[in-house]
Design a protein around this motif. Sequence first.
Motif, PDB file in Angstrom:
ATOM      1  N   TRP A  33      42.488  50.654  40.372  1.00 15.18           N
ATOM      2  CA  TRP A  33      42.904  49.277  40.623  1.00 15.18           C
ATOM      3  C   TRP A  33      42.195  48.374  39.616  1.00 15.18           C
ATOM      4  N   VAL A  34      42.944  47.437  39.090  1.00 16.09           N
ATOM      5  CA  VAL A  34      42.376  46.405  38.237  1.00 16.09           C
ATOM      6  C   VAL A  34      42.949  45.077  38.695  1.00 16.09           C
ATOM      7  N   ARG A  35      42.332  43.990  38.270  1.00 17.87           N
ATOM      8  CA  ARG A  35      42.831  42.681  38.656  1.00 17.87           C
ATOM      9  C   ARG A  35      42.709  41.703  37.497  1.00 17.87           C
ATOM     10  N   GLN A  36      43.474  40.645  37.602  1.00 15.57           N
ATOM     11  CA  GLN A  36      43.410  39.593  36.592  1.00 15.57           C
ATOM     12  C   GLN A  36      43.444  38.245  37.294  1.00 15.57           C
ATOM     13  N   ALA A  37      42.338  37.546  37.206  1.00 14.59           N
ATOM     14  CA  ALA A  37      42.251  36.211  37.784  1.00 14.59           C
ATOM     15  C   ALA A  37      42.955  35.219  36.875  1.00 14.59           C
ATOM     16  N   PRO A  38      43.376  34.088  37.425  1.00  9.29           N
ATOM     17  CA  PRO A  38      44.068  33.084  36.604  1.00  9.29           C
ATOM     18  C   PRO A  38      43.247  32.690  35.386  1.00  9.29           C
ATOM     19  N   GLY A  39      43.835  32.796  34.224  1.00  6.90           N
ATOM     20  CA  GLY A  39      43.179  32.381  32.994  1.00  6.90           C
ATOM     21  C   GLY A  39      42.104  33.319  32.482  1.00  6.90           C
ATOM     22  N   LYS A  40      42.001  34.503  33.094  1.00  4.98           N
ATOM     23  CA  LYS A  40      40.962  35.455  32.682  1.00  4.98           C
ATOM     24  C   LYS A  40      41.578  36.791  32.279  1.00  4.98           C
ATOM     25  N   GLY A  41      40.752  37.659  31.723  1.00  2.32           N
ATOM     26  CA  GLY A  41      41.213  38.968  31.308  1.00  2.32           C
ATOM     27  C   GLY A  41      41.232  39.965  32.449  1.00  2.32           C
ATOM     28  N   LEU A  42      41.653  41.174  32.133  1.00  2.00           N
ATOM     29  CA  LEU A  42      41.694  42.220  33.131  1.00  2.00           C
ATOM     30  C   LEU A  42      40.282  42.634  33.541  1.00  2.00           C
ATOM     31  N   GLU A  43      40.117  42.861  34.823  1.00  2.00           N
ATOM     32  CA  GLU A  43      38.831  43.309  35.364  1.00  2.00           C
ATOM     33  C   GLU A  43      39.061  44.598  36.140  1.00  2.00           C
ATOM     34  N   TRP A  44      38.382  45.649  35.745  1.00  2.00           N
ATOM     35  CA  TRP A  44      38.484  46.904  36.462  1.00  2.00           C
ATOM     36  C   TRP A  44      37.760  46.790  37.790  1.00  2.00           C
ATOM     37  N   ILE A  45      38.371  47.348  38.855  1.00  2.00           N
ATOM     38  CA  ILE A  45      37.796  47.243  40.192  1.00  2.00           C
ATOM     39  C   ILE A  45      37.276  48.580  40.697  1.00  2.00           C
ATOM     40  N   SER A  46      38.127  49.596  40.619  1.00  2.00           N
ATOM     41  CA  SER A  46      37.759  50.868  41.233  1.00  2.00           C
ATOM     42  C   SER A  46      38.611  51.984  40.659  1.00  2.00           C
ATOM     43  N   ILE A  47      38.078  53.203  40.763  1.00  2.00           N
ATOM     44  CA  ILE A  47      38.807  54.385  40.315  1.00  2.00           C
ATOM     45  C   ILE A  47      38.573  55.521  41.290  1.00  2.00           C
ATOM     46  N   ILE A  48      39.578  56.349  41.458  1.00  2.00           N
ATOM     47  CA  ILE A  48      39.490  57.497  42.364  1.00  2.00           C
ATOM     48  C   ILE A  48      40.109  58.703  41.664  1.00  2.00           C
ATOM     49  N   ASN A  49      39.471  59.840  41.771  1.00  2.00           N
ATOM     50  CA  ASN A  49      40.021  61.020  41.102  1.00  2.00           C
ATOM     51  C   ASN A  49      41.118  61.657  41.954  1.00  2.00           C
ATOM     52  N   ASP A  50      41.678  62.738  41.463  1.00  2.00           N
ATOM     53  CA  ASP A  50      42.855  63.329  42.108  1.00  2.00           C
ATOM     54  C   ASP A  50      42.582  63.819  43.517  1.00  2.00           C
ATOM     55  N   GLU A  51      41.367  64.303  43.769  1.00  2.00           N
ATOM     56  CA  GLU A  51      41.044  64.870  45.075  1.00  2.00           C
ATOM     57  C   GLU A  51      40.248  63.931  45.963  1.00  2.00           C
ATOM     58  N   SER A  52      40.083  62.696  45.515  1.00  2.00           N
ATOM     59  CA  SER A  52      39.303  61.693  46.256  1.00  2.00           C
ATOM     60  C   SER A  52      37.828  62.065  46.378  1.00  2.00           C
TER      61      SER A  52
END
Length: 113
Positions: free
Chosen positions: A36-55
């Motif tokens: 998951w990544v997010r982008q706030a208004p007027g800002k760049g992309l921010e990485w939030i979290s990552i999960i591998n294939d098996e959790s």
Amino acid sequence: EVQLVESGGGLVQPGGSLRLSCATSGFTFSYHAMSWVRQAPGKGLEWISIINDESSLITYARAVRGRFTISRDNAKNTLYLQMNNLKPEDTAMYFCAKVWSSWGQGTQVIVSS
């Protein structure tokens, strides 16, 4: 064709919760790490979290650690993001990604009183 479709965004008060979903198709979901990544208004992309294939491997950005939980259901080809204790600074467009080759269109989250 790879497709990722986010849902679950909306307007929530500070301290509230939302659960985002990312429905996927067109690839073998259970073989791929997701993020998951997010982008706030007027800002760049921010990485939030990552999960591998098996959790079995999960990592969070410091800004969301302890408040957000990433998960996946490989039987349903769906990625989730449970967001608790939301803050105004969490306001952003949230995107899921098939690491790192495909992206969804995003779902808007607004945290405001």
